[in-house]
Write a protein that holds these residues in place. Sequence first.
Motif, PDB file in Angstrom:
ATOM      1  N   UNK A 208     -11.166  -0.371   0.656  1.00 20.14           N
ATOM      2  CA  UNK A 208     -11.154  -0.202  -0.779  1.00 20.14           C
ATOM      3  C   UNK A 208     -10.197  -1.140  -1.500  1.00 20.14           C
ATOM      4  N   UNK A 209     -10.270  -1.078  -2.838  1.00 19.28           N
ATOM      5  CA  UNK A 209      -9.515  -2.010  -3.669  1.00 19.28           C
ATOM      6  C   UNK A 209      -8.000  -1.809  -3.609  1.00 19.28           C
ATOM      7  N   UNK A 210      -7.475  -0.584  -3.686  1.00 13.50           N
ATOM      8  CA  UNK A 210      -6.013  -0.443  -3.678  1.00 13.50           C
ATOM      9  C   UNK A 210      -5.340  -1.072  -2.463  1.00 13.50           C
ATOM     10  N   UNK A 211      -5.955  -0.916  -1.285  1.00 12.68           N
ATOM     11  CA  UNK A 211      -5.367  -1.489  -0.080  1.00 12.68           C
ATOM     12  C   UNK A 211      -5.358  -3.007  -0.138  1.00 12.68           C
ATOM     13  N   UNK A 212      -6.418  -3.612  -0.652  1.00  9.32           N
ATOM     14  CA  UNK A 212      -6.477  -5.070  -0.726  1.00  9.32           C
ATOM     15  C   UNK A 212      -5.590  -5.602  -1.851  1.00  9.32           C
ATOM     16  N   UNK A 213      -5.460  -4.852  -2.931  1.00  9.58           N
ATOM     17  CA  UNK A 213      -4.531  -5.261  -3.984  1.00  9.58           C
ATOM     18  C   UNK A 213      -3.100  -5.291  -3.457  1.00  9.58           C
ATOM     19  N   UNK A 214      -2.754  -4.304  -2.653  1.00  7.41           N
ATOM     20  CA  UNK A 214      -1.420  -4.277  -2.042  1.00  7.41           C
ATOM     21  C   UNK A 214      -1.235  -5.448  -1.091  1.00  7.41           C
ATOM     22  N   UNK A 215      -2.293  -5.806  -0.348  1.00  7.04           N
ATOM     23  CA  UNK A 215      -2.213  -6.940   0.566  1.00  7.04           C
ATOM     24  C   UNK A 215      -2.024  -8.242  -0.211  1.00  7.04           C
TER      25      UNK A 215
END
Length: 226
Positions: A133-140
């Motif tokens: 999902x998006x939150x995990x990739x935004x954090x990355x």
Amino acid sequence: MSEPRLSAETKAFLDDLIGAPLGDEALWLEALTHGSTGESRHYQRLEFLGDRVLGLSMAQWLFELGTGDEGRLSQRLNALVSRDANAQVAREIGLGDHIRLGKQAHDDGGRESDNILGDVMEALLGAGFVTHGFPAMSALVRRLWSDQVLGKVGQSKHPKSALQEWAAGNRRKMPEYQLLERAGPDHAARFTVEVRVHNVGSAQATSNSKQAAEKLAAAEFLRKFG
């Protein structure tokens, strides 16, 4: 013929990078596979998705930082999600060692290609988005791009990054690099590269790798026109 699988080294690399279960291994294999392999599943579709994930993640981050008007934010965004910026991140994490290339692309130095490195970096974000999902990739994105966005005390900016920011700040098109010549045997090859910014000028440099020549050409361009 058995289906291709991720190597143990690549699994360890992805586990460390993502920090969460990989899930569908075939998806990550696709993200790391260049079209030159001749396999039907390669990174282009995931790159398309990852480009949007990166763009939105970066836009949200810059908005939260609250620096600059819409024009300045757009300039920074374009520089930070550019091919060169993505390739720089890919090199920093050692992504090139895990890209699956056909023989010709490998022999042509595909692991050092800004285009391939940047595209596969985006493809990994696409695979991560599908999986986590998006939150995990935004954090990355915030972890991997932090030096470029926030700066790093005592660290000079890479000439190619400095040039792309110069171009964005002066409302010019992004720099274009062209390999003019590859000379000498494989063990002592010399690469001559030209960098050009539309309606400004160009600069050339020669070195023992295409990437090093691009770096030197960018530095020479900034010396001449910056």
